[in-house]
Write an enzyme that holds these catalytic residues in place. Structure first.
Site, short mmCIF file in Angstrom:
data_model
loop_
_atom_site.label_atom_id
_atom_site.label_comp_id
_atom_site.label_asym_id
_atom_site.label_seq_id
_atom_site.Cartn_x
_atom_site.Cartn_y
_atom_site.Cartn_z
N GLY A 160 0.75 -1.05 -0.11
CA GLY A 160 0.06 -0.04 -0.01
C GLY A 160 0.73 1.21 -0.12
O GLY A 160 0.60 2.35 -0.68
N TYR A 161 2.00 1.28 0.75
CA TYR A 161 2.77 2.43 0.81
C TYR A 161 3.53 2.62 -0.53
O TYR A 161 3.71 3.60 -0.86
CB TYR A 161 3.78 2.23 2.14
CG TYR A 161 4.58 3.32 2.15
CD1 TYR A 161 4.32 4.46 2.91
CD2 TYR A 161 6.06 3.31 1.75
CE1 TYR A 161 5.00 5.60 3.31
CE2 TYR A 161 6.90 4.50 1.93
CZ TYR A 161 6.45 5.54 2.65
OH TYR A 161 7.22 6.66 2.97
#
Length: 256
Positions: A160-161
């Protein structure tokens, strides 16, 4: 124009998200040291008496604190309505707030993905769009995003990051392509491995920490203060012909 005046931010107003500690705090203090008044934004910042406020006001600059939950679109929009009503001019926007949640891709829950994308990408687009409208009316502005080495790389256990920071890199270019001719500079700073809360897990892992340090030519973890100079540069007239650029501050990591 003298070199001193190129970097002088006297009379400017800078809004810095995620300014309660770490890189964001160092950025806010640096802008104040260069002469700017500061609007500080964080989900956890005290409305008065924060450490960031104390450092800024000790420099003779004003400080206004706003709380906003960047994981909530309603909170972001409520904050924007208030900050724009109370501050008729914002010259500098620093989109620094961010979060990271770690889990292997096959086990990465929707809740992790949604929170990271909301804070690191969605809220930053909305904030930039709305404050950018004011800058377009002014005919000038400086916008700085905090990107990441994972704007260029994939990382491990942080899908996600990595996705959010890759998108931030493209968002910088998208805004810049539309607004450079309007007097607005949009750029980003990409931190390397910095000694902050976000990297605590890595620094506490002797195997990962050693492998990271072995690759960094500067042979050390970065410090928040390493971002003071580049922040003032991108916020000042010194960067008037710098557009759509991502500046790495990484001790040489990306050159290795």
């Amino acid at each position: 124009m003298s070199i001193q005046s190129l970097f002088d931010l006297s009379g400017k107003v800078a809004l810095v998200t995620g300014c309660n500690r770490g890189i964001g705090q160092a950025m806010a203090v640096a802008l104040a040291e260069a002469g700017a008044d500061i609007i500080g934004v964080s989900s956890s910042i005290a409305t008065s008496g924060s450490d960031t406020e104390k450092q800024v006001t000790a420099l003779g600059r004003s400080f206004k604190a706003y709380q906003a939950d960047l994981n909530s679109r309603d909170s972001v929009k409520s904050f924007l309505q208030k900050v724009l009503a109370e501050n008729p001019r914002i010259d500098i926007l620093v989109n620094n707030a961010g979060t990271i949640l770690r889990a292997p891709a096959a086990e990465h829950p929707d809740e992790y993905w949604d929170k990271v994308i909301n804070i690191n990408l969605n809220s930053q687009f909305i904030i930039t769009r709305e404050i950018g409208k004011r800058m377009l009316e002014q005919g000038s502005g400086k916008i700085i995003f905090t990107a990441s080495l994972l704007t260029f790389q994939g990382g491990i256990n942080v899908p996600g990051y990595a996705a959010s920071k890759g998108a931030v890199g493209s968002l910088v270019k998208a805004f810049s392509n539309e607004w450079a001719s309007k007097g607005i500079n949009v750029n980003a700073v990409a931190p390397g491995y910095i000694a902050t809360d976000n990297t605590e897990a890595l620094r506490n892992d002797p195997v990962r920490s050693k492998s990271i340090l072995d690759r960094i030519p500067a042979n050390r973890w970065g410090e928040p203060e390493d971002f003071k100079g580049v922040t003032v540069f991108l916020a000042s007239k010194a960067s008037d012909y710098v557009n759509g650029t991502i500046v790495t501050v990484d001790g040489g990591w990306m050159g290795r």
